[in-house]
Design a protein around this motif. Structure first.
Motif, PDB file in Angstrom:
ATOM      1  N   LEU A 196       8.515  -5.416  -9.733  1.00 40.37           N
ATOM      2  CA  LEU A 196       8.222  -6.844  -9.652  1.00 40.37           C
ATOM      3  C   LEU A 196       9.267  -7.518  -8.780  1.00 40.37           C
ATOM      4  N   ARG A 197       8.794  -8.352  -7.871  1.00 38.72           N
ATOM      5  CA  ARG A 197       9.692  -9.178  -7.082  1.00 38.72           C
ATOM      6  C   ARG A 197       9.148 -10.597  -7.070  1.00 38.72           C
ATOM      7  N   ASN A 198       9.953 -11.533  -7.536  1.00 39.67           N
ATOM      8  CA  ASN A 198       9.520 -12.928  -7.689  1.00 39.67           C
ATOM      9  C   ASN A 198       8.257 -13.044  -8.535  1.00 39.67           C
ATOM     10  N   GLY A 199       8.153 -12.192  -9.562  1.00 38.22           N
ATOM     11  CA  GLY A 199       7.031 -12.246 -10.493  1.00 38.22           C
ATOM     12  C   GLY A 199       5.775 -11.537 -10.043  1.00 38.22           C
ATOM     13  N   SER A 200       5.748 -11.013  -8.810  1.00 38.04           N
ATOM     14  CA  SER A 200       4.560 -10.334  -8.296  1.00 38.04           C
ATOM     15  C   SER A 200       4.787  -8.825  -8.248  1.00 38.04           C
ATOM     16  N   VAL A 201       3.729  -8.084  -8.554  1.00 40.23           N
ATOM     17  CA  VAL A 201       3.812  -6.622  -8.515  1.00 40.23           C
ATOM     18  C   VAL A 201       3.786  -6.153  -7.067  1.00 40.23           C
ATOM     19  N   VAL A 202       4.686  -5.218  -6.741  1.00 38.08           N
ATOM     20  CA  VAL A 202       4.705  -4.571  -5.429  1.00 38.08           C
ATOM     21  C   VAL A 202       4.179  -3.151  -5.620  1.00 38.08           C
ATOM     22  N   PRO A 203       2.930  -2.875  -5.255  1.00 38.35           N
ATOM     23  CA  PRO A 203       2.376  -1.538  -5.482  1.00 38.35           C
ATOM     24  C   PRO A 203       3.026  -0.493  -4.575  1.00 38.35           C
ATOM     25  N   PRO A 204       2.967   0.778  -4.969  1.00 38.89           N
ATOM     26  CA  PRO A 204       3.421   1.846  -4.077  1.00 38.89           C
ATOM     27  C   PRO A 204       2.676   1.778  -2.741  1.00 38.89           C
ATOM     28  N   GLU A 205       3.382   2.106  -1.666  1.00 36.79           N
ATOM     29  CA  GLU A 205       2.864   2.087  -0.292  1.00 36.79           C
ATOM     30  C   GLU A 205       2.629   0.675   0.220  1.00 36.79           C
ATOM     31  N   SER A 206       3.207  -0.317  -0.438  1.00 36.52           N
ATOM     32  CA  SER A 206       3.132  -1.692   0.057  1.00 36.52           C
ATOM     33  C   SER A 206       4.550  -2.235   0.182  1.00 36.52           C
ATOM     34  N   LEU A 207       4.664  -3.508   0.593  1.00 33.99           N
ATOM     35  CA  LEU A 207       5.976  -4.042   0.906  1.00 33.99           C
ATOM     36  C   LEU A 207       6.084  -5.506   0.509  1.00 33.99           C
ATOM     37  N   TYR A 208       7.308  -5.976   0.488  1.00 33.13           N
ATOM     38  CA  TYR A 208       7.553  -7.413   0.393  1.00 33.13           C
ATOM     39  C   TYR A 208       8.519  -7.792   1.509  1.00 33.13           C
ATOM     40  N   THR A 209       8.585  -9.077   1.821  1.00 34.68           N
ATOM     41  CA  THR A 209       9.456  -9.543   2.887  1.00 34.68           C
ATOM     42  C   THR A 209      10.687 -10.229   2.300  1.00 34.68           C
ATOM     43  N   SER A 210      11.788 -10.078   3.009  1.00 36.28           N
ATOM     44  CA  SER A 210      13.042 -10.719   2.626  1.00 36.28           C
ATOM     45  C   SER A 210      13.772 -11.095   3.907  1.00 36.28           C
ATOM     46  N   ASN A 211      15.073 -11.367   3.813  1.00 33.92           N
ATOM     47  CA  ASN A 211      15.826 -11.797   4.980  1.00 33.92           C
ATOM     48  C   ASN A 211      17.244 -11.254   4.949  1.00 33.92           C
ATOM     49  N   ILE A 212      17.776 -11.074   6.139  1.00 32.47           N
ATOM     50  CA  ILE A 212      19.194 -10.770   6.313  1.00 32.47           C
ATOM     51  C   ILE A 212      19.830 -11.927   7.076  1.00 32.47           C
ATOM     52  N   TYR A 213      20.924 -12.454   6.526  1.00 32.76           N
ATOM     53  CA  TYR A 213      21.688 -13.515   7.183  1.00 32.76           C
ATOM     54  C   TYR A 213      23.103 -12.999   7.414  1.00 32.76           C
ATOM     55  N   ASN A 214      23.532 -13.078   8.663  1.00 27.33           N
ATOM     56  CA  ASN A 214      24.852 -12.566   9.027  1.00 27.33           C
ATOM     57  C   ASN A 214      25.049 -11.147   8.502  1.00 27.33           C
ATOM     58  N   SER A 247      10.433  11.047 -16.363  1.00 29.55           N
ATOM     59  CA  SER A 247      11.140  10.691 -15.135  1.00 29.55           C
ATOM     60  C   SER A 247      10.134  10.339 -14.053  1.00 29.55           C
ATOM     61  N   GLY A 248      10.612   9.728 -13.015  1.00 26.27           N
ATOM     62  CA  GLY A 248       9.807   9.392 -11.852  1.00 26.27           C
ATOM     63  C   GLY A 248      10.736   9.088 -10.691  1.00 26.27           C
ATOM     64  N   SER A 249      10.198   9.015  -9.503  1.00 21.63           N
ATOM     65  CA  SER A 249      11.043   8.734  -8.344  1.00 21.63           C
ATOM     66  C   SER A 249      10.255   7.969  -7.297  1.00 21.63           C
ATOM     67  N   ALA A 250      10.992   7.235  -6.467  1.00 19.69           N
ATOM     68  CA  ALA A 250      10.399   6.471  -5.370  1.00 19.69           C
ATOM     69  C   ALA A 250      11.502   6.180  -4.366  1.00 19.69           C
ATOM     70  N   THR A 251      11.113   5.648  -3.230  1.00 19.48           N
ATOM     71  CA  THR A 251      12.064   5.318  -2.171  1.00 19.48           C
ATOM     72  C   THR A 251      11.786   3.913  -1.670  1.00 19.48           C
ATOM     73  N   LEU A 252      12.856   3.154  -1.443  1.00 21.23           N
ATOM     74  CA  LEU A 252      12.761   1.833  -0.836  1.00 21.23           C
ATOM     75  C   LEU A 252      13.245   1.939   0.605  1.00 21.23           C
ATOM     76  N   ILE A 253      12.457   1.404   1.550  1.00 20.48           N
ATOM     77  CA  ILE A 253      12.794   1.524   2.962  1.00 20.48           C
ATOM     78  C   ILE A 253      12.836   0.139   3.590  1.00 20.48           C
ATOM     79  N   MET A 254      13.932  -0.142   4.283  1.00 16.28           N
ATOM     80  CA  MET A 254      14.068  -1.403   4.995  1.00 16.28           C
ATOM     81  C   MET A 254      13.473  -1.267   6.405  1.00 16.28           C
ATOM     82  N   GLY A 255      12.745  -2.292   6.831  1.00 17.45           N
ATOM     83  CA  GLY A 255      12.183  -2.291   8.171  1.00 17.45           C
ATOM     84  C   GLY A 255      12.007  -3.708   8.672  1.00 17.45           C
ATOM     85  N   LEU A 256      11.275  -3.830   9.764  1.00 19.02           N
ATOM     86  CA  LEU A 256      10.975  -5.118  10.353  1.00 19.02           C
ATOM     87  C   LEU A 256       9.506  -5.463  10.148  1.00 19.02           C
ATOM     88  N   PRO A 257       9.187  -6.765  10.042  1.00 17.47           N
ATOM     89  CA  PRO A 257       7.767  -7.154   9.890  1.00 17.47           C
ATOM     90  C   PRO A 257       6.949  -6.702  11.101  1.00 17.47           C
TER      91      PRO A 257
END
Length: 314
Positions: free
Chosen positions: A261-279, A304-314
């Motif tokens: 969950l991010r900001n109350g919304s479910v992020v399913p596997p193989e999907s993404l959410y957007t965020s920001n990098i400042y400085n 047990s279970g496993s997953a990976t988080l990957i940072m990218g660009l929109p």
């Protein structure tokens, strides 16, 4: 008689130009009769000195004795005018070939020695692999699917027998799904994220990530090595989907799943959410929620279970 001698010389010329290659100890293939070879590889990526080497294969070649020429004759593989054609899955990334200890960025030019084979049948390893240059800013991650073509390596086959040279090629395909991030920007310094739910009463579980009472908050810290980077980013969740609900991650217990969950919304596997990098830095608090199959009472015991988080660009 002259005609007969001419036929004999022609037969020798045809057979003398043969080299044979194989992949990962498989069957030998005549690279003169078939001037290309499919290289089906289990993809792995080895980060080394600012590059990610796609080195999950071993190509060997030889010039078999008895097919013409002698022990002092030599066959060579050289780079051609453009010895690398990257596959579409690597489009937009900085690629190249590592030949021995030399790294040649795309486009790869001619006349670099790849291998030298003698007439005694000695086996030569083509110490030649594709690579992807890493960057110090966020970028598109590489998502390889089984069957994707990673690239084509083109080499010129030459010899000391004054026989015509010609091109041979190695077509590299993945046999596994694989993904990696060629950026040196990291999530939590690339350290594993351990989500421990501790002892759980199955009666406290709900079928919905938002409603279940068993949750853990995890802070995700985004960082890039260079200062002054300000950009939107994506965080993609890669992992196996639960058999009972595709929006949550699978676990070793078929009646249990984990939702992000991010900001109350479910992020399913193989999907993404957007965020920001400042400085060159950013942070998000996300929630991992333990859920059960609707109507089930999950069996007791560790899971047990496993997953990976990957940072990218929109």
């Amino acid at each position: 008689m002259k005609c007969l001698v001419g036929v004999l010389l022609l037969l020798l010329a045809n057979t003398a130009s043969a080299i044979y290659c194989r992949v990962d100890g498989g069957p030998w293939q005549n690279m003169t009769d078939n001037r290309y070879m499919d290289v089906n590889v289990f993809v792995r990526a080895s980060p080394v000195n600012g590059r990610i080497e796609l080195d999950g294969y071993r190509i060997e070649c030889k010039y078999p004795p008895g097919v013409g020429g002698g022990p002092n004759d030599r066959f060579y593989l050289w780079t051609s005018d453009n010895s690398l054609t990257p596959g579409g899955v690597l489009f937009g990334h900085q690629t190249g070939l590592r030949i021995g200890g030399n790294h040649l960025d795309y486009p790869v030019g001619p006349n670099m020695t790849v291998a030298q084979m003698t007439g005694d049948g000695g086996i030569k390893v083509l110490d030649t692999y594709m690579y992807v240059n890493t960057t110090r800013v966020p970028g598109k991650y590489v998502d390889i699917k089984a069957g994707n073509r990673l690239g084509i390596m083109w080499f010129r086959l030459d010899n000391t027998l004054q026989l015509p040279s010609h091109l041979v090629s190695f077509w590299i395909y993945a046999i596994n799904d694989f993904y990696f991030q060629p950026s040196t920007c990291t999530i939590n310094d690339n350290a594993p994220i351990d989500v421990d739910f501790g002892p759980v009463d199955a009666l406290n579980l709900d079928a919905s990530p938002g409603a279940t009472s068993v949750k853990r908050v995890v802070s995700l810290r985004y960082s890039c090595p260079d200062f002054g980077i300000n950009t939107p980013i994506t965080i993609t969740l890669k992992g196996a989907r639960s058999s009972f609900w595709s929006s949550v991650l699978a676990t070793s217990n078929d009646d249990l799943g984990v939702g992000l969950l991010r900001n109350g919304s479910v992020v399913p596997p193989e999907s993404l959410y957007t965020s920001n990098i400042y400085n060159s830095a950013g942070v998000d608090d996300v929630i991992f929620a333990l859920v059960r199959r609707s109507g089930s009472l999950p069996a007791a015991g560790p899971f047990s279970g496993s997953a990976t988080l990957i940072m990218g660009l929109p």
